[in-house]
Scaffold this active site. Structure first.
Site, PDB file in Angstrom:
ATOM      1  N   LYS A   1     -40.447 -92.710 106.760  1.00  0.00           N
ATOM      2  CA  LYS A   1     -39.971 -91.445 106.384  1.00  0.00           C
ATOM      3  C   LYS A   1     -40.818 -90.380 106.204  1.00  0.00           C
ATOM      4  CE  LYS A   1     -39.216 -91.489 101.494  1.00  0.00           C
ATOM      5  NZ  LYS A   1     -39.753 -90.470 100.837  1.00  0.00           N
TER       6      LYS A   1
ATOM      7  N   ARG B   1     -42.049 -85.105 109.191  1.00  0.00           N
ATOM      8  CA  ARG B   1     -43.105 -84.375 110.050  1.00  0.00           C
ATOM      9  C   ARG B   1     -42.621 -84.107 111.164  1.00  0.00           C
ATOM     10  NH1 ARG B   1     -45.019 -86.654 105.457  1.00  0.00           N
ATOM     11  NH2 ARG B   1     -46.974 -85.991 104.329  1.00  0.00           N
TER      12      ARG B   1
ATOM     13  N   GLY C   1     -38.748 -84.768  98.081  1.00  0.00           N
ATOM     14  CA  GLY C   1     -39.965 -83.834  97.698  1.00  0.00           C
ATOM     15  C   GLY C   1     -40.649 -83.484  99.010  1.00  0.00           C
TER      16      GLY C   1
ATOM     17  N   ARG D   1     -38.905 -81.793  89.342  1.00  0.00           N
ATOM     18  CA  ARG D   1     -40.397 -82.213  89.613  1.00  0.00           C
ATOM     19  C   ARG D   1     -41.273 -81.035  90.140  1.00  0.00           C
ATOM     20  NH1 ARG D   1     -39.444 -86.398  94.539  1.00  0.00           N
ATOM     21  NH2 ARG D   1     -41.650 -86.943  94.286  1.00  0.00           N
TER      22      ARG D   1
ATOM     23  N   GLN E   1     -48.153 -84.532  99.976  1.00  0.00           N
ATOM     24  CA  GLN E   1     -47.366 -83.324  99.941  1.00  0.00           C
ATOM     25  C   GLN E   1     -48.018 -81.945  99.737  1.00  0.00           C
ATOM     26  OE1 GLN E   1     -44.017 -84.330  97.640  1.00  0.00           O
ATOM     27  NE2 GLN E   1     -43.402 -85.931  98.843  1.00  0.00           N
TER      28      GLN E   1
ATOM     29  N   ASP F   1     -45.996 -95.462  96.848  1.00  0.00           N
ATOM     30  CA  ASP F   1     -44.776 -95.672  96.833  1.00  0.00           C
ATOM     31  C   ASP F   1     -44.284 -97.250  96.564  1.00  0.00           C
ATOM     32  OD1 ASP F   1     -44.309 -93.083  97.079  1.00  0.00           O
ATOM     33  OD2 ASP F   1     -44.051 -93.213  99.242  1.00  0.00           O
TER      34      ASP F   1
ATOM     35  N   LYS G   1     -42.399 -88.923  90.305  1.00  0.00           N
ATOM     36  CA  LYS G   1     -41.843 -89.204  91.698  1.00  0.00           C
ATOM     37  C   LYS G   1     -40.047 -89.102  91.471  1.00  0.00           C
ATOM     38  CE  LYS G   1     -45.212 -90.324  93.884  1.00  0.00           C
ATOM     39  NZ  LYS G   1     -45.989 -89.295  95.005  1.00  0.00           N
TER      40      LYS G   1
ATOM     41  N   ARG H   1     -41.404 -93.136  87.331  1.00  0.00           N
ATOM     42  CA  ARG H   1     -41.424 -94.934  87.634  1.00  0.00           C
ATOM     43  C   ARG H   1     -42.247 -95.473  86.653  1.00  0.00           C
ATOM     44  NH1 ARG H   1     -41.871 -93.910  94.171  1.00  0.00           N
ATOM     45  NH2 ARG H   1     -39.287 -93.322  94.454  1.00  0.00           N
TER      46      ARG H   1
ATOM     47  N   ARG I   1     -36.403 -96.326  95.214  1.00  0.00           N
ATOM     48  CA  ARG I   1     -37.339 -97.331  95.231  1.00  0.00           C
ATOM     49  C   ARG I   1     -37.085 -98.308  93.856  1.00  0.00           C
ATOM     50  NH1 ARG I   1     -39.845 -95.893 100.018  1.00  0.00           N
ATOM     51  NH2 ARG I   1     -40.616 -94.153 100.095  1.00  0.00           N
TER      52      ARG I   1
HETATM   53  C1  S3P Z   1     -45.196 -88.437 101.021  1.00  0.00           C
HETATM   54  C2  S3P Z   1     -46.475 -88.311  99.940  1.00  0.00           C
HETATM   55  C3  S3P Z   1     -46.120 -89.061  98.634  1.00  0.00           C
HETATM   56  C4  S3P Z   1     -45.152 -90.136  98.544  1.00  0.00           C
HETATM   57  C5  S3P Z   1     -43.854 -89.832  98.903  1.00  0.00           C
HETATM   58  C6  S3P Z   1     -43.929 -89.128 100.522  1.00  0.00           C
HETATM   59  C7  S3P Z   1     -45.187 -87.693 101.838  1.00  0.00           C
HETATM   60  O1  S3P Z   1     -45.946 -88.041  97.654  1.00  0.00           O
HETATM   61  O2  S3P Z   1     -45.008 -90.616  97.326  1.00  0.00           O
HETATM   62  O3  S3P Z   1     -42.757 -90.898  99.087  1.00  0.00           O
HETATM   63  O4  S3P Z   1     -44.355 -87.833 102.917  1.00  0.00           O
HETATM   64  O5  S3P Z   1     -46.063 -86.819 102.092  1.00  0.00           O
HETATM   65  P1  S3P Z   1     -47.309 -87.163  96.967  1.00  0.00           P
HETATM   66  O6  S3P Z   1     -47.932 -86.319  97.948  1.00  0.00           O
HETATM   67  O7  S3P Z   1     -46.582 -86.280  95.806  1.00  0.00           O
HETATM   68  O8  S3P Z   1     -48.201 -88.062  96.401  1.00  0.00           O
END
Ligand code: S3P
Length: 433
Positions: A21, A26, A94, A122, A169, A314, A341, A345, A387
């Site tokens: 994912k 990206r 997110g 969020r 992120q 995750d 999340k 969770r 999840r």
């Molecule tokens: C992700 C970063 C993580 C992860 C999310 C995907 C990403 O989140 O939990 O499922 O693709 O950069 P956080 O950056 O909030 O930790």
């Protein structure tokens, strides 16, 4: 949609899991702002990545597919995106919202981003603050803490950002905005998070440097369209791995899974729990990947915290399921990020696993699970969290009686075909295809 799970005795066979994912998002984003064509294979056709794809179409990018995992992105170059005439909808994702905020901050136009009910709850201030410090003008609910968010993009200045949270992120949003700032933008994290953005920026031709916990990118690069085969998602594979551990007669091989060391914490924990796991690494450059084989195992409890947590963030929901089927006590600490999340969770896994008869205690930053209790199938809620739904489905495979999970359509966010994969494995294929 409901998921109905009956306990099974056997899980055998060889499977692939859908594309990663994080890497799929990206690849689309960088393909869109690169010069020339980017071809993706094994792109994840889950709702989150499809939300990113729809947003970039609204930004004027010509994208073909997805068709059987193949996507062709005709990049518009760093400065070629167009002002969207409609609101951009990140849905449940997110990653879409936060990374896109970074890109939109550098555009000479106005845009509005929203998401579903969960995403609108969020925290967005963690990306809005550093982007504002680069010169972005972003407004939103509660001073820009919550979506919908409106961005009036423009010229940005580079920053040296010290992130208070270990979040890929946040790091990625700042690095992507840094592409639009003259000079060097750097992000220092408290603990290293997944590094897919850094790896992919370099793959597209940007200048990226890492020194310890600091990563920097030089602005105004020339990004060149490229070819990317997305490896299988280790976060999706984790559900199969834990299932194979707890079903009495199991041997499951998962091929072509991403083995980026910033994502492989789940393998280390399962190994420490006594799981029978074999890993063969077949590619070590770019994004490493390989095969994982897992056998039915007697599991022991574990204690985790600190720098390991971002490397398995995750996978905590499904690791709590492994802990419930293990002997002894498991302790998860330093995982307060789980509250932010798709659902909280820590709270949702405590509530739903307890309904199954597991002994789970919620801590401010983690969980304690006292394993070895018999679990009894019952009606459970996904809380709209993909999840959580899949972790509970795995728990149901080794519980007594039937487990029913309501609102389980959420699995399509990251793992379309989840139920089908389990159906195939239950039907006893030969181990090696
Ligand atoms: C992700 C970063 C993580 C992860 C999310 C995907 C990403 O989140 O939990 O499922 O693709 O950069 P956080 O950056 O909030 O930790």
């Amino acid at each position: 949609m409901e998921l109905r799970i009956k306990p099974i005795r056997s899980l055998r066979g060889s499977v692939n899991v859908p594309g990663d994912k994080s890497i799929s998002h990206r690849a689309l984003m960088l393909g869109a702002i690169a010069d020339g064509v980017t071809t993706l294979e094994n792109f994840l056709e889950g709702e989150d990545c499809l939300a990113t794809l729809a947003c970039f179409r609204k930004l004027g990018v010509d994208i073909e597919g997805p068709q059987s995992g193949r996507v062709i992105v005709r990049g518009r170059g760093l400065h070629g995106l167009l002002e969207p005439s409609a609101v951009l909808d990140a849905k449940n994702s997110g990653t879409t919202m936060r990374l896109l905020l970074g890109i939109l901050s550098g555009q000479p136009f106005f845009s509005v981003l929203t998401g579903d009910e969960s995403l609108r709850r969020r925290p967005m201030g963690r990306v809005v603050r550093p982007l504002r410090s680069m010169g972005a003008r972003i407004i939103g609910r509660r001073g820009g803490e919550l979506a919908p968010l409106a961005v009036q993009g423009g010229r940005l200045q580079p920053v040296e950002f010290n992130s208070p949270v270990p979040s890929a992120q946040v790091k990625s949003a700042v690095l992507l905005a840094g592409l639009y700032a003259p000079g060097e933008t750097s992000v220092t994290e408290p603990v290293q998070s997944r590094d897919h953005t850094e790896r992919m920026l370099a793959h597209f031709g940007a200048e990226v440097r890492r020194s310890g916990l600091t990563v920097s990118v030089t602005g105004e690069p020339s990004l060149k369209g490229t070819y990317i085969r997305v490896p299988g998602d280790i976060s999706s594979a984790a559900f199969l791995m834990v299932a194979a551990c707890i079903v009495p007669d199991a041997a499951v091989k998962i091929s072509g899974v991403g083995l980026n060391p910033t994502r492989t914490g789940v393998l280390e924990v399962l190994q420490a729990m006594g799981a029978g796991i074999e890993v063969t690494l077949s590619n070590t450059s770019g994004e490493p990947y390989g095969d994982i084989t897992v056998y039915a195992s007697e599991l022991r409890g574990f204690e985790i915290g600190g720098e390991l947590i971002p490397r398995l963030i995750d996978e905590v929901p499904v690791l709590t399921v492994a802990a419930a089927y293990a002997s002894g006590k498991s302790v998860i600490r330093d995982a307060g990020e789980l509250k932010y999340k798709e659902s909280n969770r820590l709270a949702t896994m405590t509530a739903e696993l307890s309904r199954l008869g597991a002994e789970v205690e919620e801590l401010p930053d983690g969980l304690i699970i006292r394993g070895g209790k018999r679990l009894r199938g019952t009606r459970l809620k996904s809380h709209g969290d993909h999840r959580v739904a899949m972790a509970l489905a795995v728990a149901g495979l080794a519980a007594d009686g039937e487990t029913v999970i309501s609102d389980a359509g959420a699995v399509n966010v990251s793992y379309p075909g989840f139920a089908e994969t389990f159906r195939q494995l239950r039907e006893r294929q030969p181990l090696w295809k």
